[in-house]
Design a protein around this motif. Structure first.
Motif, mmCIF file in Angstrom:
data_model
loop_
_atom_site.group_PDB
_atom_site.id
_atom_site.type_symbol
_atom_site.label_atom_id
_atom_site.label_comp_id
_atom_site.label_asym_id
_atom_site.label_seq_id
_atom_site.Cartn_x
_atom_site.Cartn_y
_atom_site.Cartn_z
ATOM 1 N N ALA A 8 0.870 -1.175 0.000
ATOM 2 C CA ALA A 8 0.000 0.000 0.000
ATOM 3 C C ALA A 8 0.907 1.225 0.000
ATOM 4 O O ALA A 8 1.089 1.898 1.019
ATOM 5 N N VAL A 9 1.503 1.481 -1.145
ATOM 6 C CA VAL A 9 2.492 2.551 -1.306
ATOM 7 C C VAL A 9 2.132 3.343 -2.554
ATOM 8 O O VAL A 9 1.858 2.762 -3.612
ATOM 9 N N ARG A 10 2.137 4.660 -2.446
ATOM 10 C CA ARG A 10 1.808 5.503 -3.593
ATOM 11 C C ARG A 10 2.808 5.303 -4.733
ATOM 12 O O ARG A 10 3.984 5.029 -4.495
ATOM 13 N N PRO A 11 2.353 5.442 -6.007
ATOM 14 C CA PRO A 11 3.271 5.291 -7.135
ATOM 15 C C PRO A 11 4.448 6.257 -7.012
ATOM 16 O O PRO A 11 4.286 7.405 -6.609
ATOM 17 N N GLY A 12 5.628 5.772 -7.349
ATOM 18 C CA GLY A 12 6.828 6.586 -7.253
ATOM 19 C C GLY A 12 8.045 5.713 -6.997
ATOM 20 O O GLY A 12 7.995 4.483 -7.157
ATOM 21 N N PRO A 13 9.154 6.316 -6.596
ATOM 22 C CA PRO A 13 10.393 5.553 -6.396
ATOM 23 C C PRO A 13 10.249 4.417 -5.393
ATOM 24 O O PRO A 13 10.754 3.318 -5.623
ATOM 25 N N ARG A 14 9.562 4.652 -4.271
ATOM 26 C CA ARG A 14 9.442 3.588 -3.264
ATOM 27 C C ARG A 14 8.664 2.398 -3.821
ATOM 28 O O ARG A 14 9.037 1.243 -3.598
ATOM 29 N N ALA A 15 7.560 2.670 -4.499
ATOM 30 C CA ALA A 15 6.771 1.581 -5.059
ATOM 31 C C ALA A 15 7.589 0.789 -6.074
ATOM 32 O O ALA A 15 7.510 -0.449 -6.128
ATOM 33 N N LEU A 16 8.391 1.477 -6.862
ATOM 34 C CA LEU A 16 9.214 0.781 -7.847
ATOM 35 C C LEU A 16 10.255 -0.103 -7.175
ATOM 36 O O LEU A 16 10.481 -1.248 -7.592
#
Length: 487
Positions: A62-70
């Motif tokens: 449950a992580v917003r799209p962006g570097p962390r999700a990638l």
């Protein structure tokens, strides 16, 4: 493809990989290649050594799209984990019911997701976002900055990550909307996911050093793997326009609702997730795009078919031209003309159900002599009026005049005829359009519909729903029914 992406990031050094935009639209570096590779290594090591995750385990995300999700997806791929994307737009009952079949060994959540599932739940509902209490799904760890009330931060380790997992198996679970008693969760294998990304790469052919604007995983992975720099689209339409003006992307991926709010484009523009009319694609071309493509894709199969603006504009038959099936995609027609699809990139199964090579799209279609897919509407969108079956998808394209933003045909109960329906055209005008002139202009395409001519024409905003912001036909029908009753 993900192995190629990993190699590109490791050899890319400090080259910018992901960008966002300032409020003025200027590009701003979010993450560099070596930063993403290092973060993915650290996360893989922590998940393996600290939390004991092994190949085949389910990781809730449950992580917003962006570097962390990638980096989460890269780490999960390295370990052979099955990632369950906890989409707040799917609804808590759907997530809870389906995850009972694949309980997460760990849930990674950022502070925003934990707020949606906790203290900010009443506010989130106004934005149609909802998550169940995450701790009811499994152990929770916070990824990124930790706020008061959040779960403990992800425990890192100095140990090296394990060797990459080399095998197939489930890669990702994506939840679709549905009823509480029969929600559906799409399961893609590692091989199917790779085939989908190869399909995107073959269709778009992103080039090293190019600038790409887009935020979905199927955009990020192939573009970054090719050595392109990817900018995540701004949420505000005003900032998004400034972002395009400053970045001048070679490739742009946006949904039709995003495109409708913009006036200037560069390079090639790709759109999907919702219907893209010939008028919309033509306007994108007139606004500076070198090419404008409509992509037909489903959660179960991405991408399936594509059509360029010129071909769509030249199509004068009934229905909505989707274009040729992409290489490897097989089509056939089922009961009542339902379009069925199969191919290497197709989902393996729905969670809790046996594997099935054929995807039932729910779309009514035909295949023209040239092998192109022509959509005739959703099976469930059929309107019954005076014993005649009317399929809105056959006639809606004719309503998309230059001053029309969006248009749908819906059926509402006819109080004068038990079991019969009235057909209503709900048309959303472009900003600044003259309503009287638009009504007059619409009379010609309405007259050409013959026995399918609507009983009423309403000018108002078309309701949208879901993460892809597709027209919400049920809400549109309710609005039309209320308006006609008020008359």
């Amino acid at each position: 493809m993900l192995d190629r992406l990993d190699h590109t990031l490791r050899t890319g050094g400090s080259r910018p990989a992901l960008l966002d935009a300032t409020r003025g639209g200027r590009p701003r570096v979010l993450a560099r290649c070596d930063e993403l590779a290092s973060a993915a290594d650290g996360l893989a090591a922590a998940l393996h050594h600290r939390y004991g995750l092994r190949a085949g385990d389910t990781l809730g995300v449950a992580v917003r799209p962006g570097p962390r999700a990638l980096t989460v997806l890269l780490a999960a791929h390295r370990l052979g984990l099955r990632t369950a994307v906890l989409d707040p737009a799917a609804g808590p009952d759907v997530l809870r019911a389906r995850l009972a079949l694949a309980p997460p060994a760990l849930v990674l959540a950022d502070a925003a997701a934990q707020a949606v599932a906790g203290w900010a739940r009443p506010l989130a509902r106004h934005a149609d976002l909802a998550l169940p209490p995450l701790r009811t799904l499994g152990p929770v760890a916070t990824l990124g900055p930790r706020r008061p009330g959040c779960a403990p931060a992800l425990a890192t380790t100095g140990a090296p990550p394990p060797a990459p997992y080399d095998g197939d198996g489930d890669a990702v679970i994506v939840f679709t909307s549905g009823t509480t008693t029969a929600p559906r969760a799409v399961v893609h294998t590692r091989g199917g996911l790779a085939a989908g990304m190869r399909g995107v790469a073959a269709l778009v052919d992103p080039r090293p050093g190019s600038a790409v604007l887009g935020g979905t995983f199927f955009v990020l992975a192939p573009a970054l793997a090719a050595g392109a720099t990817v900018a995540l689209p701004a949420r505000s339409s005003r900032t998004l326009q400034r972002q395009i003006d400053a970045l001048r992307p070679d490739e742009t991926y946006l949904t039709p609702p995003q495109l409708r709010s913009l006036d200037r484009f560069t390079g090639r523009v790709w759109t999907g997730s919702a219907p893209a009319s010939a008028a919309l694609l033509a306007r994108v071309r007139r606004s500076g795009a070198r090419q404008a493509w409509g992509v037909y894709a489903l959660t179960e199969l991405f991408p399936a078919a594509a059509v360029e603006a010129a071909d769509k504009a030249a199509f004068t038959e009934d229905g909505d031209l989707l274009g040729h099936p992409l290489p490897g995609v097989t089509t056939r027609l089922g009961d009542r003309g339902e379009l069925l699809l199969a191919g290497p990139a197709a989902r393996d199964r729905y969670l809790g159900e046996p594997s099935d090579p054929w995807i039932r799209t729910g779309d009514r279609a035909r295949i023209d002599p040239g092998g192109r897919i022509v959509l005739a509407g959703r099976l469930k969108d059929m309107v019954l009026r005076r014993a005649e079956n009317i399929y809105p998808g056959l006639y809606e394209p004719a309503l998309h005049l230059p001053d029309v933003e969006l248009a749908v045909l819906v059926g509402v109960p006819d109080p004068a005829r038990d079991g019969d329906e009235r057909l209503v055209a709900l048309v959303q005008a472009r900003p600044g359009a003259d309503p009287r002139r638009l009504r007059a202009a619409l009379q010609q395409p309405l007259a050409r519909m013959g026995s399918a001519r609507p009983d009423a024409l309403l000018l108002a905003d078309v309701p949208l729903a879901g993460r892809s912001r597709k027209p919400d036909r049920a809400a549109a029908a309710r609005y039309c029914a209320r308006h006609l009753d008020a008359r």
